[in-house]
Design a protein around this motif. Structure first.
Motif, PDB file in Angstrom:
ATOM      1  N   GLY A   1      -6.188  -1.256  -4.180  1.00 23.06           N
ATOM      2  CA  GLY A   1      -6.021  -0.289  -3.104  1.00 23.06           C
ATOM      3  C   GLY A   1      -4.683   0.408  -3.137  1.00 23.06           C
ATOM      4  O   GLY A   1      -4.155   0.733  -4.201  1.00 23.06           O
ATOM      5  N   LEU A   2      -4.102   0.608  -1.948  1.00 21.53           N
ATOM      6  CA  LEU A   2      -2.846   1.341  -1.802  1.00 21.53           C
ATOM      7  C   LEU A   2      -1.751   0.403  -1.311  1.00 21.53           C
ATOM      8  O   LEU A   2      -1.948  -0.362  -0.368  1.00 21.53           O
ATOM      9  CB  LEU A   2      -3.011   2.498  -0.808  1.00 21.53           C
ATOM     10  N   LEU A   3      -0.594   0.476  -1.977  1.00 22.92           N
ATOM     11  CA  LEU A   3       0.551  -0.317  -1.567  1.00 22.92           C
ATOM     12  C   LEU A   3       1.647   0.604  -1.055  1.00 22.92           C
ATOM     13  O   LEU A   3       1.794   1.741  -1.529  1.00 22.92           O
ATOM     14  CB  LEU A   3       1.075  -1.159  -2.734  1.00 22.92           C
TER      15      LEU A   3
ATOM     16  N   GLN B   1       7.516  -4.596  -0.588  1.00 24.69           N
ATOM     17  CA  GLN B   1       6.208  -4.163  -0.115  1.00 24.69           C
ATOM     18  C   GLN B   1       6.121  -4.299   1.401  1.00 24.69           C
ATOM     19  O   GLN B   1       6.402  -5.352   1.958  1.00 24.69           O
ATOM     20  CB  GLN B   1       5.114  -4.997  -0.771  1.00 24.69           C
ATOM     21  N   THR B   2       5.731  -3.224   2.055  1.00 24.84           N
ATOM     22  CA  THR B   2       5.595  -3.237   3.517  1.00 24.84           C
ATOM     23  C   THR B   2       4.137  -3.217   3.962  1.00 24.84           C
ATOM     24  O   THR B   2       3.837  -3.629   5.083  1.00 24.84           O
ATOM     25  CB  THR B   2       6.311  -2.027   4.135  1.00 24.84           C
ATOM     26  N   GLN B   3       3.231  -2.719   3.101  1.00 21.20           N
ATOM     27  CA  GLN B   3       1.817  -2.672   3.445  1.00 21.20           C
ATOM     28  C   GLN B   3       0.954  -2.815   2.210  1.00 21.20           C
ATOM     29  O   GLN B   3       1.364  -2.438   1.093  1.00 21.20           O
ATOM     30  CB  GLN B   3       1.451  -1.331   4.100  1.00 21.20           C
ATOM     31  N   LEU B   4      -0.235  -3.351   2.409  1.00 16.34           N
ATOM     32  CA  LEU B   4      -1.284  -3.345   1.405  1.00 16.34           C
ATOM     33  C   LEU B   4      -2.579  -2.944   2.090  1.00 16.34           C
ATOM     34  O   LEU B   4      -3.026  -3.606   3.035  1.00 16.34           O
ATOM     35  CB  LEU B   4      -1.443  -4.723   0.755  1.00 16.34           C
ATOM     36  N   LEU B   5      -3.164  -1.834   1.646  1.00 16.65           N
ATOM     37  CA  LEU B   5      -4.430  -1.370   2.187  1.00 16.65           C
ATOM     38  C   LEU B   5      -5.498  -1.598   1.121  1.00 16.65           C
ATOM     39  O   LEU B   5      -5.549  -0.889   0.109  1.00 16.65           O
ATOM     40  CB  LEU B   5      -4.366   0.108   2.567  1.00 16.65           C
TER      41      LEU B   5
ATOM     42  N   ARG C   1     -10.662   0.680  -5.564  1.00 22.23           N
ATOM     43  CA  ARG C   1      -9.945   1.063  -6.794  1.00 22.23           C
ATOM     44  C   ARG C   1      -9.410   2.489  -6.693  1.00 22.23           C
ATOM     45  O   ARG C   1     -10.115   3.448  -6.983  1.00 22.23           O
ATOM     46  CB  ARG C   1     -10.867   0.928  -7.994  1.00 22.23           C
ATOM     47  N   LEU C   2      -8.143   2.604  -6.327  1.00 19.89           N
ATOM     48  CA  LEU C   2      -7.494   3.912  -6.241  1.00 19.89           C
ATOM     49  C   LEU C   2      -6.789   4.236  -7.550  1.00 19.89           C
ATOM     50  O   LEU C   2      -6.216   3.363  -8.198  1.00 19.89           O
ATOM     51  CB  LEU C   2      -6.477   3.940  -5.106  1.00 19.89           C
TER      52      LEU C   2
END
Length: 636
Positions: free
Chosen positions: A361-363, A371-375, A379-380
């Motif tokens: 996904g999107l990091l 790293q502040t987020q993982l969405l 498969r991006l």
């Protein structure tokens, strides 16, 4: 370790600096019949192994010790050790020798400075029997050490600042007898017992593939493999397994097409050793003299003198240092692909780097790489960002990425704190969606270009009404082969598209002023396929197009306006102080000319790193300040 200090003139710095200004290439012409045969000092002839240093001193290995002797044979220092052979590299003010202690199986990197031996650093104890070690000095002048076990497991270490840092693990042939490195061509040679000699890239950021230099029959020209090897300028000397022939081989095309330029045989050499050992060479003015050890008589035999000539020094590609790197992907393998930059409207140091993970996904990362987020949205592949977009129902910051599971454009909203959330998807109808880039027209709104691996490029208009998004396809273009990276110059409505095998194309981004595609940067001398990430740096005076030249692990800069002049290229190397490796096989990249605070006052370049080293790990992204690039390439 036993040492003794002697008075000794220090000449390493000026002799090495002089040597670095001249590149020597060997020819295959042997010395004339009237020329005296090359000789070694008497105190060298009985050694197991030897090297002559740039200041004229000699390093001698015998059965029980490693010794440093002056040019006249006076012993300057020594240490007790048993080893089969050793390797040496010199820097501006010291030399480094490396050998494997036969008793302990420890690798000993020995610093030689002011006529003294000192253990440079300690490496971890070997977990399996070691067979060979060799040194390599890279373009940054950093010292590397290759250590090879009998099992074929190998490691590459950097030896700097009295520390040993593991760069990468390698899988080499089992029973690798010896290794040597040609620093000039950055080639690691490995002699596989009973089979032959292989060439690898010594540069850790290069592809790990190997090429056959000389193999045993029927796979090559050697009868039973190689007994010994010795790296020469632009090639290698190979002694066959029978110890009866030496061939000098050079590569004619990127280490893939090896040619034997000269051979020396026991049949035509009266003094040929009865029992051949290892090969070594000594440089004298205009000559490189090759010697072969006679293990039965315990002496060295002169084989030939090769004429050397001064060849032009090619301009080195600047190697720049990354200032930071992101945390590694949580998926191994080919995962990271493309970054995008979101700048905080009030505090630039609170900005965010978005990065795609092709397996997850999107990091989202902060400016320190945390790293502040993982969405986890699937498969991006590619992602792009635009800020302050004027919609019918308000203003927002948006990221759009290509989703390879459902072949859609995924739309993400970015709030004022840099928090990202998915808000919509637009089906494209493509069969194998790949790259994308955004266009923010002066009339407002947002448009997107998206491509397919078959060369199709679609142009979409993105609209938002009552917080709901929808897309309308405006046109479709076609490139002959696979594209991926693209970027739009919003101000001038110019779309740049990268065709991986051919180069960079240009067309008008405004659908009302569509123009034929024009190839403005061809794959060739400067730009090497695959052409991958594209980005634009909007400077105060000029706008530059930054292109990932994946084929030679470099980054190429062009003017972003006609005639699209080539401005230079650079590579990204090790930042030893911060423990960050270089970058290689870069897919996506992004650049911004905005200030991001201390260290990035003139902007930032973010690149995907295809191989995480120092030590090995999952892929990530590297941050480079633009000021460093501008200085290296003399950009205004």
């Amino acid at each position: 370790m036993q040492t003794q200090k002697k008075t000794h003139s220090q000449q390493w710095q000026r002799t090495l600096c002089a040597a670095m200004l001249i590149t020597t290439a060997l020819t295959v012409n042997t010395s004339s019949a009237n020329s005296p045969a090359p000789t070694l000092p008497e105190f060298v002839k009985s050694s197991l192994d030897f090297r002559q240093l740039n200041n004229g001193d000699w390093l001698i290995l015998d059965k029980k010790s490693l010794r440093l002797l002056s040019a006249s044979g006076v012993e300057l220092t020594s240490m007790k050790v048993r080893a089969k052979q050793f390797d040496v590299r010199e820097s501006a003010n010291y030399a480094l020798a490396a050998l494997i202690d036969s008793d302990t199986q420890n690798v000993l990197p020995i610093r030689i400075q002011q006529a003294q031996f000192q253990l440079q650093t300690s490496l971890p104890a070997a977990t399996s029997a070691l067979e060979s070690s060799c040194l390599y000095r890279d373009q940054q002048q950093l010292m590397h050490l290759f250590v090879i076990a009998k099992s074929g497991h190998a490691q590459q270490w950097i030896l700097e600042d009295n520390q040993a840092r593991l760069v990468r693990n390698l899988a080499l042939p089992a029973n690798a007898k010896s290794c040597e490195v040609d620093d000039r061509t950055e080639t690691l040679y490995v002699n596989e017992e009973d089979f032959g000699v292989w060439a690898y890239a010594a540069q850790s950021e290069s592809h790990a593939a190997r090429g056959a230099v000389e193999l045993r029959q029927p796979y090559g020209r050697l009868q039973h493999g190689a007994h010994a090897i010795h790296a020469m300028q632009n090639g290698i000397a190979i002694l066959d397994a029978a110890g009866s022939n030496i061939s000098l081989s050079t590569s004619t095309s990127a280490k893939q097409d090896w040619k034997i330029n000269k051979q020396f045989s026991k049949k035509t050499h009266a003094a040929w050793p009865q029992k051949a050992g290892i090969l070594r060479s000594v440089d004298t003015p205009g000559k490189r003299n090759l010697f072969l050890r006679d293990d039965s008589k315990k002496t060295w035999i002169a084989i030939t003198s090769l004429a050397s000539k001064v060849s032009p020094v090619t301009a080195a590609i600047p190697v720049l240092l990354p200032q930071a790197q992101t945390e590694e992907m949580s998926r191994l393998g080919d995962a990271a692909d493309d970054p995008a930059i979101w700048r905080h409207p009030l505090d630039s140091q609170q900005s965010r780097i978005l990065g795609t993970n092709k397996k997850q996904g999107l990091l989202v990362y902060d400016m320190q790489g945390k790293q502040t987020q993982l969405l986890e949205v699937g498969r991006l592949n590619n992602v792009d960002v635009r800020q302050q977009i004027q919609w019918q129902d308000g203003v927002s910051d948006i990221a759009i990425a290509t989703q390879r599971d459902d072949h859609s454009l995924v739309i993400f909203d970015i709030d004022q704190n840099g928090s990202v959330r998915e808000v919509s998807r637009i089906a494209t109808g493509l069969k194998d969606i790949y790259g994308t880039c955004l266009y923010q027209p002066s009339r407002g709104g947002l448009e997107a270009f998206v491509n397919d691996k078959d060369g199709v490029v679609q142009h979409w208009r993105i609209e938002r009404k009552n917080s709901a998004y929808q897309g309308t396809q405006l046109r479709q273009m076609k490139i002959a082969t696979q594209p991926e990276g693209c970027v739009v110059d919003d101000k001038n409505a110019r779309l740049f598209i990268g065709e991986e095998k051919r180069g960079v194309w240009l067309t008008n981004a405004d659908v009302m002023q569509a123009s034929p595609l024009k190839l403005i940067a061809k794959v060739g001398e400067q730009l090497h396929a695959d052409v991958e990430g594209l980005a634009l740096y909007h400077g105060k005076k000029e706008t530059y197009l930054v292109v990932s030249s994946q084929g030679d692990n470099s980054y190429v800069i062009y003017d972003a306006q006609a005639p699209f002049r080539y401005r230079g290229k650079f590579r990204i190397g090790f930042n030893i102080e911060k423990g960050i490796d270089g970058s290689s096989e870069t897919d996506g990249l992004e650049v911004s000319s905005a200030s991001f605070g201390t260290g990035y006052e003139d902007g930032i370049l973010v690149v995907q790193d295809g191989h995480k080293h120092l030590p090995d790990g999952a892929q990530n992204f590297k941050y480079i300040n633009w000021k460093q690039i501008a200085k290296a390439l003399q950009l205004p």
